[in-house]
Write an enzyme that holds these catalytic residues in place. Structure first.
Site, PDB file in Angstrom:
ATOM      1  N   ASP A 110       0.859  -1.185   0.000  1.00 29.60           N
ATOM      2  CA  ASP A 110       0.000   0.000   0.000  1.00 29.60           C
ATOM      3  C   ASP A 110       0.897   1.238   0.000  1.00 29.60           C
ATOM      4  O   ASP A 110       1.564   1.516   0.989  1.00 29.60           O
ATOM      5  CB  ASP A 110      -0.896  -0.023   1.245  1.00 29.60           C
ATOM      6  CG  ASP A 110      -1.789   1.205   1.335  1.00 29.60           C
ATOM      7  OD1 ASP A 110      -1.994   1.880   0.300  1.00 29.60           O
ATOM      8  OD2 ASP A 110      -2.273   1.489   2.440  1.00 29.60           O
ATOM      9  N   ASP A 112       0.991   5.102   0.086  1.00 29.12           N
ATOM     10  CA  ASP A 112       0.071   6.137   0.536  1.00 29.12           C
ATOM     11  C   ASP A 112       0.912   7.390   0.773  1.00 29.12           C
ATOM     12  O   ASP A 112       1.598   7.476   1.772  1.00 29.12           O
ATOM     13  CB  ASP A 112      -0.579   5.641   1.833  1.00 29.12           C
ATOM     14  CG  ASP A 112      -1.790   6.462   2.202  1.00 29.12           C
ATOM     15  OD1 ASP A 112      -2.160   7.350   1.423  1.00 29.12           O
ATOM     16  OD2 ASP A 112      -2.348   6.218   3.288  1.00 29.12           O
ATOM     17  N   ASP A 264       2.686   1.576   3.728  1.00 29.58           N
ATOM     18  CA  ASP A 264       2.019   1.252   4.982  1.00 29.58           C
ATOM     19  C   ASP A 264       2.442  -0.165   5.361  1.00 29.58           C
ATOM     20  O   ASP A 264       2.028  -1.141   4.732  1.00 29.58           O
ATOM     21  CB  ASP A 264       0.502   1.352   4.788  1.00 29.58           C
ATOM     22  CG  ASP A 264      -0.257   1.100   6.077  1.00 29.58           C
ATOM     23  OD1 ASP A 264       0.316   0.459   6.993  1.00 29.58           O
ATOM     24  OD2 ASP A 264      -1.413   1.531   6.169  1.00 29.58           O
TER      25      ASP A 264
END
Ligand SMILES: [Zn+2]
Length: 360
Positions: A110, A112, A264
């Site tokens: 992920d 981000d 993440d």
């Protein structure tokens, strides 16, 4: 504030919420028909979560069949929709991995990103082309400089998904069943080791492996230092002999090379982590959580390509009651002074909790 004013305010909020709900419903009808919506494989082993005003109001939901799942999505049209990365024996049990019993787990990163220096907005939660570019840039670094170069994966082994906000989800789906099976059975410690490698957390200057050596040397301009470091794995020995100035320069290049990715770590590590369903909408932006083929990633512009086209056909007369940063959707810019906005902007304002009214 008098009672009548208060009543009008509430009526306005209900009116906005009703419009937003209507558009999410409209989207899901279309997305399911067009098969845009991901149906998690082995769905009876996947946990589903969803939310309206918060990201996850509810989880521990499971479905026995695809049909049941699609029917539920159509009926509820959630603003945020998630599936577990893990396949579980009891996806509907409340609690952690020991209650749910993990069978295997999909691998996904992920990305981000936060706002970048060039960002045009004051609000950290807002988006613009610069932070979106940075998110894409990081997706390319992860894919090209790590997954393909160091791990021998090909672009066909990856699934690239725009997160609907300022990020990307990169799934590893090796075409080779044996490799897929192996990595999907990694436990959380093995996954932790994997992501720590990518973040350079276990980089040891006494012994620099080929992947990290290549990445760091790419960023070193000084030819003499570059040659010296490229001849050995023991960088510490060379760096220690340098004067203070050179030493600091090299160490700062190493740090900067390590810190290029905003990943993440929980999404890689946590056994019961949920991730957005591909083809759903992101409740903060109203943008599509959209799969992008590697070859199209370069040209992908979320402010254009992740906006459901029907959301730009219906317009609202509005009054925006607070100062907002501007936002460019489908080549049109909207600001605090905008009097007429498309549904796509309405969903974005709603998702960001902006105080505004729909006028008749
Ligand atoms: Zn920005």
């Amino acid at each position: 504030m008098n009672k009548i004013h208060e009543k009008q305010l509430n009526e306005n909020k209900i009116k906005i919420l009703d419009e937003v709900k209507k558009h999410y419903k409209e989207y899901f009808i279309y997305a399911i028909k067009r098969k845009w919506l991901e149906i998690p494989d082995e769905i009876h082993h996947k946990e589903i979560g969803f939310g309206y005003l918060k990201k996850v109001d509810n989880r521990n939901i499971s479905f026995d069949s695809e049909k049941e799942y699609l029917k539920w999505v159509l009926e509820n049209a959630p603003f945020h929709l998630y599936k577990s990365l893990s396949y579980m024996e009891h996806p509907d049990f409340i609690g952690g991995a020991s209650q749910k019993k993990i069978l295997k787990r999909e691998m996904a990163f992920d990305i981000d990103v936060h706002r970048v220096k060039k960002c045009t907005h004051e609000d950290d939660g807002w988006i613009c082309k610069y932070c979106l570019e940075e998110a894409k840039n990081q997706a390319f670094i992860l894919i090209d400089e790590f997954l393909i170069s160091d791990f021998g994966l090909s672009k066909n082994d990856l699934k690239i998904v725009f997160s609907g906000n300022r990020g990307y989800h990169i799934y590893i789906k090796p075409q080779d069943e044996e490799i897929k099976n192996t990595i999907e059975h990694w436990d959380r410690y093995q996954r932790r080791y994997f992501i720590e490698y990518i973040l350079g957390k276990n980089l040891n200057l006494n012994y620099v492996g080929s992947g990290w050596s290549r990445r760091i040397l790419n960023n070193i301009k000084n030819k003499q230092i570059k040659t010296q470091l490229s001849k050995t794995k023991n960088w510490k020995q060379i760096i220690d002999k340098k004067n203070e100035n050179d030493k600091n320069k090299i160490l700062s290049i190493i740090e900067n090379t390590k810190n290029r990715l905003e990943l993440d770590e929980k999404v890689m590590e946590d056994d019961i982590r949920l991730l957005r369903v591909i083809g759903s909408l992101h409740g903060y932006t109203g943008f599509i959580v959209k799969e992008i083929k590697y070859n199209s990633l370069e040209y992908f512009n979320p402010l254009n390509h992740a906006v459901f086209s029907k959301f730009n056909k219906e317009y609202y007369n509005v009054k925006i009651n607070q100062k907002i940063d501007s936002l460019r959707i489908k080549d049109k810019t909207y600001t605090t002074r905008s009097k007429e906005i498309p549904a796509s902007m309405l969903l974005f304002l709603f998702g960001h909790g902006v105080d505004f009214e729909i006028l008749d």
